[in-house]
Scaffold this motif. Structure first.
Motif, short mmCIF file in Angstrom:
data_model
loop_
_atom_site.label_atom_id
_atom_site.label_comp_id
_atom_site.label_asym_id
_atom_site.label_seq_id
_atom_site.Cartn_x
_atom_site.Cartn_y
_atom_site.Cartn_z
N ASP A 23 0.25 -2.87 43.78
CA ASP A 23 1.49 -3.62 44.03
C ASP A 23 1.36 -5.12 43.74
N GLN A 24 0.23 -5.50 43.15
CA GLN A 24 0.10 -6.87 42.63
C GLN A 24 0.25 -6.90 41.10
N VAL A 25 0.71 -5.76 40.54
CA VAL A 25 0.81 -5.64 39.08
C VAL A 25 2.25 -5.36 38.66
N PHE A 26 2.68 -6.04 37.60
CA PHE A 26 4.00 -5.82 37.02
C PHE A 26 3.80 -5.57 35.53
N VAL A 27 4.59 -4.69 34.92
CA VAL A 27 4.46 -4.47 33.47
C VAL A 27 5.79 -4.63 32.76
N LEU A 68 5.86 -12.20 44.61
CA LEU A 68 6.21 -12.55 43.22
C LEU A 68 6.54 -11.28 42.42
N ILE A 69 5.74 -10.24 42.62
CA ILE A 69 5.99 -8.99 41.88
C ILE A 69 7.35 -8.43 42.26
N GLU A 70 7.68 -8.52 43.53
CA GLU A 70 8.99 -8.03 43.96
C GLU A 70 10.12 -8.86 43.32
N GLY A 71 9.90 -10.15 43.19
CA GLY A 71 10.90 -11.01 42.52
C GLY A 71 11.14 -10.55 41.09
#
Ligand code: PMP
Length: 351
Positions: A77-81, A227-230
């Protein structure tokens, strides 16, 4: 100009990437990797069951994010793609930088940043590089609506160590600091380990350079859960299926082959250093680089003429249409044979 365009679009100057030539040229103008991706990527693409394309991809891109999390020692959950780091950057600018105060960025950096600002109506302020063509980290701690820079920087090639980024983050805690690490694998030091201590740090990366997958469009970001949620909030408003199933499978296969990754980046680094020495002997000033490109200017010869002379000899490099970089050529690191052709052509031109 069309009457149907919104005012922002009328004002827009689109980013123009390096030319994609139709004829066969030695192509050293867009910082692609000269080596193919890991063999497992081809296998994953060949064996991918076309029947699976009937279904929508996983909206959470879980498997790819899990593979990235494992590779970089962070939580899923600290990763965004996203589709290339360009898309990840676009979403980050929308999510974090539409503030009342201007965004800060170096005056010489990735030229897409100002394009996003204009597109998303974000005010920004640029800061001159220091006397060594380095990003002025101290100045970036000034009051702002956020900070963005590439580390190592493009197209200058210099990277600050993690300790210097940590010092900046100690001074800037109330707004987002975005570190674009597109080139970090060629000798830079990643700031990813700092995301656990600094909830305002977003580190953006790509499969386009060190993983040889520019054609696939895969990028990512690491940061705190908030930040990932943003980013997810903005993404879901546009396209809740970020990564197609085939690209996910290929990306996972690329991450699985550490040996191939290490071998390729070591070859690129060795070729870069060899090329740097040759350019030096030919009368160029070459900026130190922790990337897969070199920024160089000749002590006597005009960069535009060098660019033209190389092109006539079938070699394409990058010459920027900007005042600050007018004297320079940016040369992507190709195979050893390609770099030999470059040096031979330059020897002929400089003679
Ligand atoms: N950041 C920087 C500094 C770059 O030079 C590039 C590539 N031109 C990108 C991001 C975008 O890379 P991609 O969209 O292929 O991931």
């Amino acid at each position: 100009m069309s009457k149907f365009w919104s005012p922002e679009v009328r004002e827009l100057t689109p980013y123009v990437p390096g030319e994609q030539p139709r004829q066969r040229l030695v192509k050293l103008n867009t910082n692609e990797n000269p080596y193919p991706p890991a063999p497992g990527v081809e296998r994953a693409l060949r064996e991918f069951p076309a029947a699976h394309l009937r279904r929508y991809p996983d909206p959470e891109s879980w498997a790819l994010r899990e593979a990235l999390a494992r590779e970089h020692g962070v939580d899923v959950d600290q990763v965004f793609v996203g589709n290339g780091s360009d898309e990840v950057l676009a979403l980050a600018f929308q999510a974090f930088f539409r503030q009342s105060r201007p965004l800060l960025m170096p005056a010489i950096s990735y030229s897409f940043y100002p394009v996003y600002c204009r597109l998303y109506d974000i005010s920004y302020r640029t800061l001159a590089l220091d006397d060594h063509w380095q990003v002025p980290l101290d100045a970036l701690s000034a009051d702002s609506g956020g900070v963005v820079f590439a580390n190592p920087n493009a197209p200058t090639g210099h990277g600050h160590p993690r300790s210097a980024i940590a010092r900046l983050l100690e001074q800037v805690s109330e707004r987002v600091v975005l570190v674009d690490e597109a080139y970090v694998d060629f000798g830079g030091e990643s700031a990813v380990p700092l995301i656990d201590i600094h909830p305002n740090l977003l580190v953006v990366g790509t499969f386009s350079k060190s993983r040889s997958l520019a054609g696939l469009r895969l990028g990512y970001a690491f940061g705190s859960r908030e930040l990932i949620e943003g980013l997810e909030r903005v993404k879901d408003s546009f396209n809740s299926y970020p990564i197609d199933s085939l690209a996910s499978a290929a990306g996972i296969a690329a991450l699985a082959d550490r040996g191939h990754f290490e071998a390729c980046r070591e070859r690129v680094i060795a070729t870069r250093e060899r090329t740097r020495r040759r350019l030096d002997e030919l009368g160029f000033e070459v900026l130190p680089s922790q990337t897969n490109f070199l920024l160089a200017r000749h002590h006597d010869l005009d960069a535009g003429e060098l660019f033209g002379g190389l092109r006539e000899r079938g070699i394409l490099v990058r010459h920027f249409n900007s005042e600050a970089l007018r004297d320079f050529l940016r040369i992507s690191i190709g195979t050893d044979d390609e770099m030999d052709s470059l040096i031979e052509a330059l020897e002929a031109i400089c003679r």
